[in-house]
Motif scaffolding. Structure first.
Motif, short mmCIF file in Angstrom:
data_model
loop_
_atom_site.label_atom_id
_atom_site.label_comp_id
_atom_site.label_asym_id
_atom_site.label_seq_id
_atom_site.Cartn_x
_atom_site.Cartn_y
_atom_site.Cartn_z
N LEU A 117 0.82 -1.22 0.00
CA LEU A 117 0.00 0.00 0.00
C LEU A 117 0.85 1.26 0.00
N ASP A 118 1.96 1.23 0.74
CA ASP A 118 2.85 2.40 0.77
C ASP A 118 3.49 2.65 -0.59
N ASN A 119 3.61 1.59 -1.40
CA ASN A 119 4.31 1.71 -2.68
C ASN A 119 3.38 1.48 -3.87
N GLU A 120 2.06 1.62 -3.66
CA GLU A 120 1.12 1.36 -4.74
C GLU A 120 1.44 2.15 -6.00
N ASP A 121 1.69 3.44 -5.84
CA ASP A 121 1.95 4.28 -7.01
C ASP A 121 3.21 3.83 -7.75
N THR A 122 4.26 3.51 -6.99
CA THR A 122 5.52 3.06 -7.60
C THR A 122 5.32 1.73 -8.32
N ILE A 123 4.53 0.84 -7.73
CA ILE A 123 4.25 -0.46 -8.35
C ILE A 123 3.49 -0.26 -9.66
N LEU A 124 2.48 0.60 -9.64
CA LEU A 124 1.68 0.84 -10.85
C LEU A 124 2.48 1.54 -11.95
N ARG A 125 3.52 2.24 -11.58
CA ARG A 125 4.39 2.87 -12.58
C ARG A 125 5.46 1.91 -13.09
N GLY A 126 5.52 0.70 -12.51
CA GLY A 126 6.53 -0.27 -12.92
C GLY A 126 7.91 0.07 -12.42
N ALA A 127 8.00 0.89 -11.36
CA ALA A 127 9.28 1.36 -10.87
C ALA A 127 9.67 0.76 -9.53
N PHE A 128 8.87 -0.17 -9.01
CA PHE A 128 9.15 -0.77 -7.71
C PHE A 128 10.34 -1.71 -7.83
N SER A 129 11.21 -1.69 -6.83
CA SER A 129 12.42 -2.51 -6.85
C SER A 129 12.38 -3.54 -5.74
N GLY A 130 12.78 -4.78 -6.07
CA GLY A 130 12.83 -5.83 -5.07
C GLY A 130 11.47 -6.45 -4.81
N SER A 131 11.37 -7.16 -3.68
CA SER A 131 10.12 -7.80 -3.28
C SER A 131 9.49 -7.02 -2.14
N LEU A 132 8.26 -7.36 -1.79
CA LEU A 132 7.62 -6.69 -0.66
C LEU A 132 8.39 -6.94 0.63
N LEU A 133 8.97 -8.14 0.77
CA LEU A 133 9.72 -8.45 2.00
C LEU A 133 10.98 -7.60 2.13
N ASP A 134 11.45 -7.02 1.03
CA ASP A 134 12.59 -6.10 1.11
C ASP A 134 12.20 -4.75 1.68
#
Length: 444
Positions: A318-335
């Motif tokens: 949830l904290d990284n929803e926008d980054t995930i939707l932009r395809g810019a998220f790095s690593g896994s959620l556990l990171d």
């Protein structure tokens, strides 16, 4: 990317039958049910997870692991969906978010369907048969892309093939699953030639057009790749499926190891308590003081650890929803979880590598699996290359007709062999190995 496009109940191979009207069961629930009643899913009960299959002490197999991953995945999805509905309440498509837990649940059930027998060592045995073993002679006969497929053989890519490929006598679209569910199992959305050092990829050369079609329909972001090769960002729900899988195998492997006395009660207790604050540990110790059975104590702590990681991974998504939707998220959620829990998970992983994955029984499975798979591949590859030989005809008669061992290309015949190998259970592979070695001959 937009949730409106990412959640799509169109069925692969049955697009012309698509009906947007809702019924008693959603199409995503149908995905889940279809998997539960399928033969590949049932076969998982006779495939090794980590430890040898059940003896006097029951341990996890691929089936029980997949069911637990689905349970954890749906818990994660439900926590995330509750908040997403609030955030996007004004959007006309907000109702689509209710399907997230069903999509994730089905994807979790399916994520290991393509794995060969003998645990993760089975994948390595297939890869090294071609890169280091008898199969190396085939390299000049295949394209670089085809060679990359088989020398980096990947269970995740094979799951996608199993669900989408039209095998002999089967309907178009394979299992005819929904687009969103199919995209949610592809952890590495790029082809094998882009696998890199870790050898991971998401789909074989033959399934590139299939994945492109799904990705374009869902609006996945295409990423730059050399020579027109295929690479996309992940579907956001992949992160949830991946987190559920990582949580389950790491934590449940530790519980199995404790039952088998590979690790001590003290080691597991110290490691599990390390996930929590001093105050929480004190409350947990009070509860455990009332329980005499060490296995029950470990089970209680395991449930607390999973609950904590579910909460942490939900917040990370949830904290990284926008980054995930932009395809810019790095690593896994556990990171991206808090330091206390991240350190606890790291300690769990370190203990697993130190005590579990090099344990005698586990190494024995890997050694046996490598020998069995290499032997069967040698015999089957020789048979499809020389089908007119008497021995080849007899051996190929054992291969189910859905696998096209008479395909017009060598790569097609190799794929048929790998499809058959991946469908084998540990027990079947061992039995066939013994028969071909003359250890289990029929009475005469």
């Amino acid at each position: 990317m937009s949730w409106d496009r990412l959640i799509c109940d169109k069925r692969f191979g049955l697009e012309h039958y698509h009906d947007a009207r809702s019924g008693i069961r959603s199409d995503f629930q149908r995905d889940f049910d279809r998997l539960v009643f399928s033969s590949p899913f049932r076969r998982l009960q006779n495939k090794t997870q980590v430890f040898p299959l059940p003896g006097s002490v029951f341990v996890h197999n691929r089936l029980t692991h997949s069911m637990e991953v689905a349970s954890v995945g749906r818990s994660l999805a439900n926590e995330i969906t509750r908040e997403l509905r609030k955030r996007h309440a004004s959007q006309p498509w907000v109702g689509k978010l209710d399907a997230i837990d069903e999509i994730v649940g089905a994807a979790c059930l399916a994520h290991d369907l393509g794995n060969p027998p003998f645990g993760h060592s089975g994948e390595k045995a297939i890869s090294t048969f071609f890169s280091e073993g008898e199969g190396a002679v085939l390299c000049p006969m295949l394209t670089p892309e085809q060679w990359a497929d088989i020398t980096h053989f990947e269970g995740n890519a094979n799951s996608f093939r199993l669900l989408t490929h039209q095998f002999n006598g089967r309907r178009p679209g394979g299992f005819a699953m929904t687009y969103s569910m199919l995209a949610s199992i592809v952890k590495y959305p790029y082809e094998s030639s882009l696998a890199g050092a870790n050898g991971k990829f998401g789909f074989f050369t033959t399934e590139i057009p299939t994945f492109r079609r799904i990705a374009d329909e869902l609006g996945l972001i295409a990423l730059p790749a050399p020579d027109g090769r295929t690479r996309y960002c992940r579907h956001p729900l992949v992160y949830i499926v991946e987190a559920a899988d990582d949580i389950c195998y790491q934590v449940m492997d530790m519980e199995d190891a404790h039952k088998l006395h590979v690790v001590s009660t003290r080691e597991v207790t110290d490691m599990f308590l390390g996930f929590f604050s001093e105050e929480r540990r004190s409350r947990m110790m009070e509860i455990m003081d009332k329980v005499a059975d060490p296995n029950e104590k470990i089970a209680y702590m395991r449930s607390c650890v999973i609950g904590s990681l579910v909460s942490q991974c939900s917040r990370a998504f949830l904290d990284n929803e926008d980054t995930i939707l932009r395809g810019a998220f790095s690593g896994s959620l556990l990171d991206h979880i808090d330091e206390q829990e991240r350190r606890g998970y790291r300690n769990c992983s370190d203990l697993a590598w130190k005590k579990i994955y090099c344990a005698g029984d586990v190494v024995d499975i890997e050694l046996a699996g490598n020998r069995i798979i290499s032997f069967l591949l040698e015999k089957l590859i020789h048979a499809v290359r020389n089908p007119s030989l008497n021995y080849s005809e007899l051996l190929l008669s054992k291969v189910p007709q859905q696998y096209d061992t008479a395909a017009p290309t060598l790569f097609g015949r190799i794929q048929a062999v790998l499809d058959h190998m991946s469908a084998m259970t540990d027990v079947y592979a061992l039995d066939l190995f013994r028969k071909l070695n003359g250890h289990s001959l029929p009475a005469v």
